[in-house]
Design an enzyme around this catalytic site. Sequence first.
Site, PDB file in Angstrom:
ATOM      1  CD  GLU A   1      -5.549   5.164   2.933  1.00 48.69           C
ATOM      2  OE1 GLU A   1      -6.184   4.380   2.214  1.00 48.69           O
ATOM      3  OE2 GLU A   1      -4.386   5.565   2.647  1.00 48.69           O
TER       4      GLU A   1
ATOM      5  CG  HIS B   1      -1.858   1.129   1.299  1.00 42.35           C
ATOM      6  ND1 HIS B   1      -1.984   1.908   2.434  1.00 42.35           N
ATOM      7  CD2 HIS B   1      -2.709   1.661   0.395  1.00 42.35           C
ATOM      8  CE1 HIS B   1      -2.876   2.852   2.222  1.00 42.35           C
ATOM      9  NE2 HIS B   1      -3.334   2.731   0.986  1.00 42.35           N
TER      10      HIS B   1
ATOM     11  CD  GLU C   1      -3.195   2.496  -3.572  1.00 48.14           C
ATOM     12  OE1 GLU C   1      -3.964   3.482  -3.533  1.00 48.14           O
ATOM     13  OE2 GLU C   1      -3.407   1.435  -2.953  1.00 48.14           O
ATOM     14  CG  HIS C   2      -0.224   6.270  -0.610  1.00 48.19           C
ATOM     15  ND1 HIS C   2      -0.828   7.349  -0.003  1.00 48.19           N
ATOM     16  CD2 HIS C   2      -1.087   5.233  -0.425  1.00 48.19           C
ATOM     17  CE1 HIS C   2      -1.989   6.985   0.519  1.00 48.19           C
ATOM     18  NE2 HIS C   2      -2.152   5.693   0.291  1.00 48.19           N
TER      19      HIS C   2
END
Length: 445
Positions: free
Chosen positions: A148, A68, A71-72
Amino acid sequence: MSPTLPIPADFTGTIQDAGHGSVVRRSVLPGGVRVLTEAMPDQRSVTIGFWIAVGSRDEAEGGFGSTHFLEHLLFKGTPTRSAMDIATAFDRVGGESNASTAKESTCYHARVLDTDLPMAIDVITDMVTSALIEPEELETERGVILEELAMDADDPIDTAHEALAAALLDGHELGRPIGGTAETINAVTRERVLEHYRQWYRPDELVVTAAGGLDHDEVCRLVVEALERSGWDLPEGAAPAPRRSHVYTGAEISEGLHRIARPVEQSSILVGGRSVHSLDPDRFALALMNSTLGGGMSSRLFQEIREKRGLAYNTYSFSAAYSDVGYFGLYAGCSPQKAGSVAELMVSELERLAEHGITDEELERARGQLSGGTVLGLEDTGSRMSRLGRAELVTGEFVDLDGALDRLRAVTAEQVQTVAQRLAASPRATIMVGPDVQADVLSGS
């Protein structure tokens, strides 16, 4: 052409020609890169996705959350583009770009006009192959990801779903949260994220899927040229990476009641157990059973718990399937004082379905609901792009619309009942997220 076609690893050619110009094709490019496209000549847009078959389950100890994180970070710049350059490239043409991380894959995707497809391929290829992952950007995104995660933790429903996965796959890599935890995100180093990036982001792991107004050969040419500019080694004849094994490696189920205290007004209840994996022959019967049990306003859960008794505003059932295992769950949100009654009602509806099966009218209604949803869901280029990704990475076969509908029509009431019996017999976990007042409500669970 058959509505269902296996996709061997080395297959290159036309998968389906449905007429009217709609053609699905697959090519294996140098380096083992796979490209699957669906030409839709009546479309002026194209959705393209760059898939890597790496998800949160593939992370090593000390690197949890790296997938993840990447992904950023892939949107934060390359040697030739800044983060602003990447964002501006799509904004200036009215396009959309985004990414998603799952437990078994990551996808970077964009939707643009057909004339802007070369730009989209060039930009996403640059991101996937040449991300800088600079220390200052990593620290910035560490803060973003922590926010998040905090946002998700503030949602009792998200909290309940994460807890159910952890309970049903106790100690298994699929039981971990996709985004990691605050502890693992704070602990992961740039070196571990880079190691994860270099291990998985390589030609034989890359799958490019696209749907819309496109030409397959042109897409392949653009992908090869962009990859060559990136400096990736693309040896001729290299084989694609193998698909995931469907052999289950095993995990315990943490049965019984799991309470998570939250200062909220409503309790979120989940009751779940093990289910079928992504290629289990029972998956179509499960879809129909799920529709009947908790798939809409006419479902048994909704009618019994909300309409007849007024015990909850929202209630539903769901399933999650992965390459080697799956699980199902029943959800309701209700007053903490009613949590015990609602949990018992949800289980009793599952057990009643297992004992008595479904009626012919329910079977037809479930078929209609899923058939209509399938047709409507394939009316945009994004869903068709995703269908190609799933065909390549998950199922290893392409199933067209007629084939999918045929599989639903072939399911019998007896098969649905058999699946319900299988689920009802599974060891279960119950998750209760809400105020402490519920602590005594299910003390006997």
